[in-house]
Design a protein around this motif. Structure first.
Motif, PDB file in Angstrom:
ATOM      1  N   LEU A  56       0.835  -1.205   0.000  1.00  0.00           N
ATOM      2  CA  LEU A  56       0.000   0.000   0.000  1.00  0.00           C
ATOM      3  C   LEU A  56       0.865   1.249   0.000  1.00  0.00           C
ATOM      4  CD1 LEU A  56      -2.737  -1.016   2.594  1.00  0.00           C
ATOM      5  CD2 LEU A  56      -3.063  -0.720   0.137  1.00  0.00           C
ATOM      6  N   ASN A  57       1.940   1.168   0.755  1.00  0.00           N
ATOM      7  CA  ASN A  57       2.857   2.303   0.848  1.00  0.00           C
ATOM      8  C   ASN A  57       3.509   2.571  -0.508  1.00  0.00           C
ATOM      9  OD1 ASN A  57       3.912   4.340   2.372  1.00  0.00           O
ATOM     10  ND2 ASN A  57       5.654   3.124   3.134  1.00  0.00           N
ATOM     11  N   ALA A  58       3.930   1.496  -1.184  1.00  0.00           N
ATOM     12  CA  ALA A  58       4.564   1.622  -2.503  1.00  0.00           C
ATOM     13  C   ALA A  58       3.573   2.188  -3.523  1.00  0.00           C
ATOM     14  CB  ALA A  58       5.089   0.266  -2.956  1.00  0.00           C
ATOM     15  N   GLN A  59       2.298   1.890  -3.323  1.00  0.00           N
ATOM     16  CA  GLN A  59       1.257   2.408  -4.222  1.00  0.00           C
ATOM     17  C   GLN A  59       0.857   3.845  -3.873  1.00  0.00           C
ATOM     18  OE1 GLN A  59      -1.788  -0.509  -3.550  1.00  0.00           O
ATOM     19  NE2 GLN A  59      -1.056  -1.913  -5.141  1.00  0.00           N
ATOM     20  N   GLY A  60       1.467   4.392  -2.850  1.00  0.00           N
ATOM     21  CA  GLY A  60       1.168   5.768  -2.456  1.00  0.00           C
ATOM     22  C   GLY A  60      -0.185   5.927  -1.784  1.00  0.00           C
ATOM     23  N   LYS A  61      -0.701   4.860  -1.221  1.00  0.00           N
ATOM     24  CA  LYS A  61      -2.035   4.929  -0.607  1.00  0.00           C
ATOM     25  C   LYS A  61      -1.974   5.301   0.875  1.00  0.00           C
ATOM     26  CE  LYS A  61      -4.249   2.684  -4.110  1.00  0.00           C
ATOM     27  NZ  LYS A  61      -5.145   3.403  -5.014  1.00  0.00           N
ATOM     28  N   ILE A  62      -0.785   5.307   1.446  1.00  0.00           N
ATOM     29  CA  ILE A  62      -0.668   5.559   2.880  1.00  0.00           C
ATOM     30  C   ILE A  62       0.008   6.901   3.159  1.00  0.00           C
ATOM     31  CG2 ILE A  62       0.430   4.761   5.024  1.00  0.00           C
ATOM     32  CD1 ILE A  62       0.051   1.917   4.054  1.00  0.00           C
ATOM     33  N   LYS A  63      -0.683   7.714   3.950  1.00  0.00           N
ATOM     34  CA  LYS A  63      -0.122   9.006   4.347  1.00  0.00           C
ATOM     35  C   LYS A  63       0.652   8.868   5.645  1.00  0.00           C
ATOM     36  CE  LYS A  63      -3.486  12.390   2.679  1.00  0.00           C
ATOM     37  NZ  LYS A  63      -4.659  13.108   3.160  1.00  0.00           N
ATOM     38  N   ASP A  64       0.116   8.043   6.524  1.00  0.00           N
ATOM     39  CA  ASP A  64       0.706   7.908   7.846  1.00  0.00           C
ATOM     40  C   ASP A  64       0.132   6.645   8.478  1.00  0.00           C
ATOM     41  OD1 ASP A  64       2.095   8.498  10.179  1.00  0.00           O
ATOM     42  OD2 ASP A  64       0.516   9.770  10.983  1.00  0.00           O
ATOM     43  N   GLY A  65       0.831   6.096   9.429  1.00  0.00           N
ATOM     44  CA  GLY A  65       0.309   4.923  10.108  1.00  0.00           C
ATOM     45  C   GLY A  65       1.297   4.480  11.154  1.00  0.00           C
ATOM     46  N   GLN A  66       0.799   4.152  12.347  1.00  0.00           N
ATOM     47  CA  GLN A  66       1.686   3.742  13.426  1.00  0.00           C
ATOM     48  C   GLN A  66       0.967   2.782  14.357  1.00  0.00           C
ATOM     49  OE1 GLN A  66       4.575   7.241  14.557  1.00  0.00           O
ATOM     50  NE2 GLN A  66       2.537   8.065  14.466  1.00  0.00           N
ATOM     51  N   TYR A  69      -3.225   2.658  13.778  1.00  0.00           N
ATOM     52  CA  TYR A  69      -4.047   3.357  12.783  1.00  0.00           C
ATOM     53  C   TYR A  69      -3.297   3.499  11.473  1.00  0.00           C
ATOM     54  CZ  TYR A  69      -1.075   7.430  13.302  1.00  0.00           C
ATOM     55  OH  TYR A  69       0.006   8.254  13.297  1.00  0.00           O
ATOM     56  N   LEU A  70      -4.049   3.705  10.422  1.00  0.00           N
ATOM     57  CA  LEU A  70      -3.485   4.015   9.103  1.00  0.00           C
ATOM     58  C   LEU A  70      -4.270   5.186   8.547  1.00  0.00           C
ATOM     59  CD1 LEU A  70      -3.010   0.835   6.868  1.00  0.00           C
ATOM     60  CD2 LEU A  70      -1.250   2.236   7.931  1.00  0.00           C
ATOM     61  N   LEU A  71      -3.563   6.166   8.038  1.00  0.00           N
ATOM     62  CA  LEU A  71      -4.207   7.281   7.377  1.00  0.00           C
ATOM     63  C   LEU A  71      -4.038   7.051   5.882  1.00  0.00           C
ATOM     64  CD1 LEU A  71      -5.663   9.725   8.469  1.00  0.00           C
ATOM     65  CD2 LEU A  71      -3.513  10.967   8.415  1.00  0.00           C
ATOM     66  N   LEU A  72      -5.146   6.802   5.188  1.00  0.00           N
ATOM     67  CA  LEU A  72      -5.080   6.465   3.756  1.00  0.00           C
ATOM     68  C   LEU A  72      -5.247   7.710   2.897  1.00  0.00           C
ATOM     69  CD1 LEU A  72      -7.324   3.261   3.597  1.00  0.00           C
ATOM     70  CD2 LEU A  72      -4.829   3.393   3.784  1.00  0.00           C
ATOM     71  N   ASP A  73      -4.566   7.698   1.770  1.00  0.00           N
ATOM     72  CA  ASP A  73      -4.710   8.767   0.800  1.00  0.00           C
ATOM     73  C   ASP A  73      -5.588   8.262  -0.340  1.00  0.00           C
ATOM     74  OD1 ASP A  73      -4.444  11.113  -0.485  1.00  0.00           O
ATOM     75  OD2 ASP A  73      -2.328  10.885  -1.005  1.00  0.00           O
ATOM     76  N   VAL A  74      -6.879   8.086  -0.060  1.00  0.00           N
ATOM     77  CA  VAL A  74      -7.820   7.636  -1.085  1.00  0.00           C
ATOM     78  C   VAL A  74      -9.024   8.577  -1.083  1.00  0.00           C
ATOM     79  CG1 VAL A  74      -7.121   5.217  -0.936  1.00  0.00           C
ATOM     80  CG2 VAL A  74      -8.990   6.028   0.495  1.00  0.00           C
ATOM     81  N   GLU A  75      -9.758   8.557  -2.184  1.00  0.00           N
ATOM     82  CA  GLU A  75     -10.815   9.545  -2.376  1.00  0.00           C
ATOM     83  C   GLU A  75     -12.189   9.088  -1.900  1.00  0.00           C
ATOM     84  OE1 GLU A  75     -10.587  12.629  -4.602  1.00  0.00           O
ATOM     85  OE2 GLU A  75      -8.573  12.407  -3.759  1.00  0.00           O
ATOM     86  N   THR A  76     -12.411   7.794  -1.921  1.00  0.00           N
ATOM     87  CA  THR A  76     -13.773   7.329  -1.636  1.00  0.00           C
ATOM     88  C   THR A  76     -13.800   6.287  -0.522  1.00  0.00           C
ATOM     89  OG1 THR A  76     -13.689   5.478  -3.199  1.00  0.00           O
ATOM     90  CG2 THR A  76     -14.404   7.605  -4.078  1.00  0.00           C
ATOM     91  N   MET A  77     -14.972   6.200   0.107  1.00  0.00           N
ATOM     92  CA  MET A  77     -15.214   5.205   1.140  1.00  0.00           C
ATOM     93  C   MET A  77     -15.041   3.801   0.551  1.00  0.00           C
ATOM     94  SD  MET A  77     -15.853   5.055   4.295  1.00  0.00           S
ATOM     95  CE  MET A  77     -16.693   4.370   5.669  1.00  0.00           C
ATOM     96  N   GLU A  78     -15.489   3.614  -0.684  1.00  0.00           N
ATOM     97  CA  GLU A  78     -15.397   2.300  -1.335  1.00  0.00           C
ATOM     98  C   GLU A  78     -13.945   1.835  -1.418  1.00  0.00           C
ATOM     99  OE1 GLU A  78     -17.413   4.763  -2.480  1.00  0.00           O
ATOM    100  OE2 GLU A  78     -19.196   3.716  -1.723  1.00  0.00           O
ATOM    101  N   GLU A  79     -13.083   2.775  -1.802  1.00  0.00           N
ATOM    102  CA  GLU A  79     -11.666   2.433  -1.919  1.00  0.00           C
ATOM    103  C   GLU A  79     -11.071   2.085  -0.558  1.00  0.00           C
ATOM    104  OE1 GLU A  79      -8.018   4.339  -4.323  1.00  0.00           O
ATOM    105  OE2 GLU A  79      -9.835   5.578  -4.323  1.00  0.00           O
ATOM    106  N   ALA A  80     -11.468   2.873   0.450  1.00  0.00           N
ATOM    107  CA  ALA A  80     -10.969   2.622   1.808  1.00  0.00           C
ATOM    108  C   ALA A  80     -11.445   1.255   2.304  1.00  0.00           C
ATOM    109  CB  ALA A  80     -11.433   3.733   2.753  1.00  0.00           C
TER     110      ALA A  80
END
Lengths: 135, 128
Positions: free
Chosen positions: B32-42, B74-85
Motif C-alpha cells: 500500500l505504501n509503494a502504491q502511495g495509498k498511505i499518508k501515515d500509520g503507526q 491506525y493508518l491514514l489512507l490517501d484515497v478519495e472514496t469510502m469504497e476504496e478505503a
C-alpha cells in the motif's frame, strides 16, 4: 530502551464521545469548536502537535473471516472516536498535561492518551520470545 | 482513517502462525505504501491513560489491552472514496484472526462547527 514514562515516538490523543449536540446550544458548540481550534493552533505553534484531524461521525466496520462490512461506530456511543492529535512530546506526563487542557472535557469528552510504538508490540513480543527460547 | 482493534488475536496462534500473520501484514503495508495509498500509520503501545471529568481531574489506566475495542494502531489512507478505503481494509491479513477495522472519513472541518450551523439553521426555520 525507553523507560515506562519516556517515549521518543510521541503520543496519540484519541477524543472519545462525539455526541455533544444534545447538551449544547449552537452558540456553545461554536464556542467549544473555536476553543478547540485555538488549542490545536497553540500546540502546533509550540511544536507539540504534529498532526490532528476531526473524523466524520459516520463510518464502516470491517471484520471476520468473511470480511463483512457493517455500519458503525454509532455516534451516540460514548466510546466513538471524534478525532485525534499526534503529539511530539517525550513523556506521558507531558501528554497528560496537554490532554487535561482539552476544551471538550466539561462536556463529557474523554481523552485517551496512548504512546506511539516504534514497532508492532506483537512483533516485539515474538522476537523477545524467540530470544528466550534460544537461551 | 483505519483504526485497528481486536488485537489479542495472536494469543490463540502458534509462534510460527503469528510470525506468518506479521509478515503478511507487513507485506500488505509495504505494498500500500509503494502504491502511495498511505499518508501515515503507526502502532500504539498497549498501555495508556484516559483523561476525563470537567477539568480533566480524573486520570485512569486504560484502555485495557484485553478489551476487544482497544485500538492497536491506525493508518491514514490517501484515497478519495469510502469504497476504496473499504476495499483496502478488506485485504488486511489479520481480519481472519479477529482484528476489526473501523473506517472513518477524515472531516474537512470540525463536525461541531457544521452541526452548530445546522442547528442554527433549524432554529431559524423553526422561528419562521
Amino acid at each position: 530502551m525507553s523507560t515506562q514514562n519516556q517515549n521518543q515516538n510521541g503520543y496519540m490523543l484519541l477524543f472519545r464521545g462525539t455526541d455533544l449536540r444534545k447538551s449544547l446550544s449552537p452558540d456553545e458548540m461554536q464556542k467549544v469548536s473555536e476553543q478547540w481550534m485555538a488549542w490545536f493552533k497553540r500546540l502546533t505553534d509550540e511544536g507539540k502537535a504534529v498532526a490532528g484531524q476531526p473524523l466524520e461521525r459516520e463510518g464502516k466496520v470491517v471484520s471476520g473471516k468473511q470480511r463483512i462490512v457493517s455500519d458503525g461506530p454509532f455516534a451516540e456511543s460514548k466510546e466513538a472516536i471524534g478525532g485525534y492529535f499526534l503529539l511530539d512530546v517525550a513523556t506521558m506526563d507531558e501528554a497528560l498535561a496537554i490532554a487535561r487542557e482539552c476544551p471538550g472535557l466539561p462536556y463529557d469528552i474523554q481523552v485517551e492518551v496512548r504512546p506511539v510504538a516504534a514497532e508492532c508490540p506483537i512483533a516485539a513480543d515474538v522476537r523477545k520470545e524467540a530470544r528466550f527460547a534460544q537461551v | 482513517m483505519l483504526l485497528f482493534s481486536g488485537n489479542e488475536w495472536y494469543k490463540e496462534l502458534s509462534h510460527d502462525e503469528i510470525q506468518n500473520v506479521i509478515s503478511q501484514t507487513k507485506a500488505w503495508f509495504d505494498r500500500l505504501n509503494a502504491q502511495g495509498k498511505i499518508k501515515d500509520g503507526q502502532p500504539l503501545a498497549r498501555k495508556g491513560a484516559i483523561v476525563s471529568g470537567k477539568n480533566g481531574q480524573s486520570v485512569s489506566d486504560g484502555p485495557f489491552a484485553e478489551s476487544k475495542e482497544a485500538i492497536g494502531g491506525y493508518l491514514l489512507l490517501d484515497v478519495e472514496t469510502m469504497e476504496e478505503a473499504i476495499a483496502i481494509a478488506r485485504t488486511n491479513p489479520a481480519l481472519a484472526y479477529g482484528t476489526v477495522i473501523e473506517i472513518r472519513p477524515v472531516a474537512g472541518e470540525c463536525p461541531l462547527d457544521a452541526r452548530a450551523r445546522e442547528s442554527a439553521l433549524q432554529e431559524q426555520l423553526a422561528n419562521v
